[in-house]
Scaffold this motif. Structure first.
Motif, PDB file in Angstrom:
ATOM      1  N   GLU A   1       0.840  -1.195   0.000  1.00 45.98           N
ATOM      2  CA  GLU A   1       0.000   0.000   0.000  1.00 45.98           C
ATOM      3  C   GLU A   1       0.880   1.252   0.000  1.00 45.98           C
ATOM      4  OE1 GLU A   1      -2.825  -0.322   3.186  1.00 45.98           O
ATOM      5  OE2 GLU A   1      -3.666  -2.174   2.381  1.00 45.98           O
ATOM      6  N   GLY A   2       2.172   1.060   0.214  1.00 48.36           N
ATOM      7  CA  GLY A   2       3.142   2.145   0.194  1.00 48.36           C
ATOM      8  C   GLY A   2       3.943   2.109  -1.099  1.00 48.36           C
ATOM      9  N   THR A   3       5.257   2.349  -0.985  1.00 48.89           N
ATOM     10  CA  THR A   3       6.129   2.423  -2.158  1.00 48.89           C
ATOM     11  C   THR A   3       7.307   1.471  -1.999  1.00 48.89           C
ATOM     12  OG1 THR A   3       5.575   4.753  -2.463  1.00 48.89           O
ATOM     13  CG2 THR A   3       7.573   3.977  -3.538  1.00 48.89           C
ATOM     14  N   VAL A   4       7.616   0.754  -3.081  1.00 46.71           N
ATOM     15  CA  VAL A   4       8.814  -0.080  -3.127  1.00 46.71           C
ATOM     16  C   VAL A   4       9.636   0.377  -4.317  1.00 46.71           C
ATOM     17  CG1 VAL A   4       9.741  -2.405  -3.434  1.00 46.71           C
ATOM     18  CG2 VAL A   4       7.701  -2.063  -2.036  1.00 46.71           C
ATOM     19  N   GLU A   5      10.893   0.756  -4.068  1.00 48.67           N
ATOM     20  CA  GLU A   5      11.840   1.096  -5.128  1.00 48.67           C
ATOM     21  C   GLU A   5      12.880  -0.007  -5.163  1.00 48.67           C
ATOM     22  OE1 GLU A   5      13.427   5.010  -4.480  1.00 48.67           O
ATOM     23  OE2 GLU A   5      11.483   5.971  -4.790  1.00 48.67           O
ATOM     24  N   GLY A   6      12.633  -1.011  -5.966  1.00 42.80           N
ATOM     25  CA  GLY A   6      13.502  -2.172  -6.071  1.00 42.80           C
ATOM     26  C   GLY A   6      12.714  -3.329  -6.645  1.00 42.80           C
ATOM     27  N   ASN A   7      13.403  -4.422  -6.895  1.00 43.20           N
ATOM     28  CA  ASN A   7      12.769  -5.601  -7.461  1.00 43.20           C
ATOM     29  C   ASN A   7      12.050  -6.385  -6.376  1.00 43.20           C
ATOM     30  OD1 ASN A   7      13.934  -4.972  -9.978  1.00 43.20           O
ATOM     31  ND2 ASN A   7      15.830  -5.970  -9.361  1.00 43.20           N
ATOM     32  N   ILE A   8      10.947  -7.033  -6.758  1.00 45.01           N
ATOM     33  CA  ILE A   8      10.183  -7.870  -5.834  1.00 45.01           C
ATOM     34  C   ILE A   8      10.226  -9.295  -6.364  1.00 45.01           C
ATOM     35  CG2 ILE A   8       7.931  -8.309  -4.810  1.00 45.01           C
ATOM     36  CD1 ILE A   8       7.365  -5.314  -5.081  1.00 45.01           C
ATOM     37  N   ILE A   9      10.745 -10.212  -5.540  1.00 42.44           N
ATOM     38  CA  ILE A   9      10.956 -11.582  -5.973  1.00 42.44           C
ATOM     39  C   ILE A   9      10.364 -12.536  -4.948  1.00 42.44           C
ATOM     40  CG2 ILE A   9      12.709 -13.331  -6.533  1.00 42.44           C
ATOM     41  CD1 ILE A   9      14.175 -10.115  -6.719  1.00 42.44           C
ATOM     42  N   ALA A  10       9.548 -13.486  -5.421  1.00 41.24           N
ATOM     43  CA  ALA A  10       9.033 -14.548  -4.554  1.00 41.24           C
ATOM     44  C   ALA A  10      10.121 -15.608  -4.439  1.00 41.24           C
ATOM     45  CB  ALA A  10       7.762 -15.143  -5.141  1.00 41.24           C
ATOM     46  N   ASP A  11      10.500 -15.947  -3.206  1.00 41.25           N
ATOM     47  CA  ASP A  11      11.642 -16.832  -2.989  1.00 41.25           C
ATOM     48  C   ASP A  11      11.371 -18.308  -3.229  1.00 41.25           C
ATOM     49  OD1 ASP A  11      13.737 -15.122  -2.571  1.00 41.25           O
ATOM     50  OD2 ASP A  11      13.394 -14.962  -0.425  1.00 41.25           O
ATOM     51  N   SER A  12      10.219 -18.813  -2.841  1.00 43.89           N
ATOM     52  CA  SER A  12      10.032 -20.255  -2.968  1.00 43.89           C
ATOM     53  C   SER A  12       8.589 -20.602  -3.299  1.00 43.89           C
ATOM     54  CB  SER A  12      10.428 -20.953  -1.658  1.00 43.89           C
ATOM     55  OG  SER A  12       9.562 -20.556  -0.622  1.00 43.89           O
ATOM     56  N   GLY A  13       8.447 -21.733  -3.979  1.00 40.95           N
ATOM     57  CA  GLY A  13       7.117 -22.269  -4.242  1.00 40.95           C
ATOM     58  C   GLY A  13       6.326 -21.477  -5.274  1.00 40.95           C
ATOM     59  N   ASN A  14       5.197 -22.072  -5.666  1.00 42.26           N
ATOM     60  CA  ASN A  14       4.316 -21.434  -6.637  1.00 42.26           C
ATOM     61  C   ASN A  14       3.092 -20.818  -5.983  1.00 42.26           C
ATOM     62  OD1 ASN A  14       5.835 -21.872  -8.897  1.00 42.26           O
ATOM     63  ND2 ASN A  14       4.860 -23.818  -9.414  1.00 42.26           N
ATOM     64  N   ASP A  15       3.098 -20.672  -4.669  1.00 39.50           N
ATOM     65  CA  ASP A  15       1.904 -20.170  -3.996  1.00 39.50           C
ATOM     66  C   ASP A  15       2.049 -18.724  -3.541  1.00 39.50           C
ATOM     67  OD1 ASP A  15       3.800 -20.727  -2.104  1.00 39.50           O
ATOM     68  OD2 ASP A  15       2.415 -21.610  -0.657  1.00 39.50           O
ATOM     69  N   ALA A  16       3.163 -18.077  -3.854  1.00 43.82           N
ATOM     70  CA  ALA A  16       3.363 -16.687  -3.433  1.00 43.82           C
ATOM     71  C   ALA A  16       2.439 -15.761  -4.210  1.00 43.82           C
ATOM     72  CB  ALA A  16       4.817 -16.277  -3.642  1.00 43.82           C
ATOM     73  N   LYS A  17       1.955 -14.724  -3.501  1.00 42.58           N
ATOM     74  CA  LYS A  17       1.033 -13.775  -4.122  1.00 42.58           C
ATOM     75  C   LYS A  17       1.418 -12.363  -3.729  1.00 42.58           C
ATOM     76  CE  LYS A  17      -3.267 -13.175  -2.660  1.00 42.58           C
ATOM     77  NZ  LYS A  17      -4.704 -13.368  -2.430  1.00 42.58           N
ATOM     78  N   LEU A  18       1.390 -11.464  -4.717  1.00 45.34           N
ATOM     79  CA  LEU A  18       1.663 -10.050  -4.500  1.00 45.34           C
ATOM     80  C   LEU A  18       0.415  -9.255  -4.850  1.00 45.34           C
ATOM     81  CD1 LEU A  18       3.523  -7.499  -4.177  1.00 45.34           C
ATOM     82  CD2 LEU A  18       4.022  -7.743  -6.607  1.00 45.34           C
ATOM     83  N   VAL A  19       0.043  -8.320  -3.967  1.00 45.54           N
ATOM     84  CA  VAL A  19      -1.059  -7.395  -4.235  1.00 45.54           C
ATOM     85  C   VAL A  19      -0.494  -5.986  -4.150  1.00 45.54           C
ATOM     86  CG1 VAL A  19      -3.292  -6.513  -3.464  1.00 45.54           C
ATOM     87  CG2 VAL A  19      -2.795  -8.959  -3.277  1.00 45.54           C
ATOM     88  N   VAL A  20      -0.601  -5.237  -5.254  1.00 43.92           N
ATOM     89  CA  VAL A  20      -0.248  -3.824  -5.252  1.00 43.92           C
ATOM     90  C   VAL A  20      -1.569  -3.068  -5.167  1.00 43.92           C
ATOM     91  CG1 VAL A  20       0.910  -1.929  -6.459  1.00 43.92           C
ATOM     92  CG2 VAL A  20       1.820  -4.263  -6.646  1.00 43.92           C
ATOM     93  N   ALA A  21      -1.831  -2.487  -3.994  1.00 39.33           N
ATOM     94  CA  ALA A  21      -3.108  -1.817  -3.742  1.00 39.33           C
ATOM     95  C   ALA A  21      -3.211  -0.523  -4.543  1.00 39.33           C
ATOM     96  CB  ALA A  21      -3.263  -1.539  -2.255  1.00 39.33           C
TER      97      ALA A  21
END
Length: 138
Positions: free
Chosen positions: A29-49
């Motif tokens: 819900e804030g700001t990320v300046e950098g890459n976003i990487i899911a480390d393991s498995g196929n169940d990771a989920k990212l929500v950018v509000a």
């Protein structure tokens, strides 16, 4: 979709500078300046509000975007571009859902099970797709 027990929130007013590696669910819900990487498995989920923003590359199996992303998105499962999503970059997907109002300024690149494209190849956008400016307004 319910969130798992492994849930991370980057709240409004919070800014993260640097690459972010995570497992489980990540909501921005804030700001990320950098890459976003899911480390393991196929169940990771990212929500950018809606008020969230990412400046960097996203490599996550399931991605829901309703805010701003400046950078390429690589998803091995599902991408949902909600009504207020604005993506300035290429979207590599297996399944994609675009809601009325979503914007993509870049290429939409199918990376499905039968595709020879690899999500790890940054050149695949240039090899496979014409530039697209997609705005779901109808």
């Amino acid at each position: 979709m319910a969130f798992s027990n492994n849930h991370t929130l980057i709240s409004r007013g919070t800014k993260v500078v640097g690459d972010l590696h995570f497992t489980g669910d990540l909501q921005i819900e804030g700001t990320v300046e950098g890459n976003i990487i899911a480390d393991s498995g196929n169940d990771a989920k990212l929500v950018v509000a809606e008020k969230g923003s990412v400046e960097g590359e996203i490599r996550v199996p399931m991605v829901i975007i309703n805010g701003n992303v400046t950078g390429n998105v690589f998803s091995s499962k599902h991408v949902e571009l909600a009504a207020k999503a604005v993506v300035e970059g290429n979207v590599h997907y297996q399944l994609i859902e675009m809601i009325k109002g979503a914007q993509v300024n870049g290429s939409l690149v199918y990376s499905g099970a039968g595709s020879t494209k690899k999500l790890s190849s940054p050149e695949s956008a240039e090899e496979s797709g014409a530039d697209v400016k997609a705005v779901a307004n109808t």
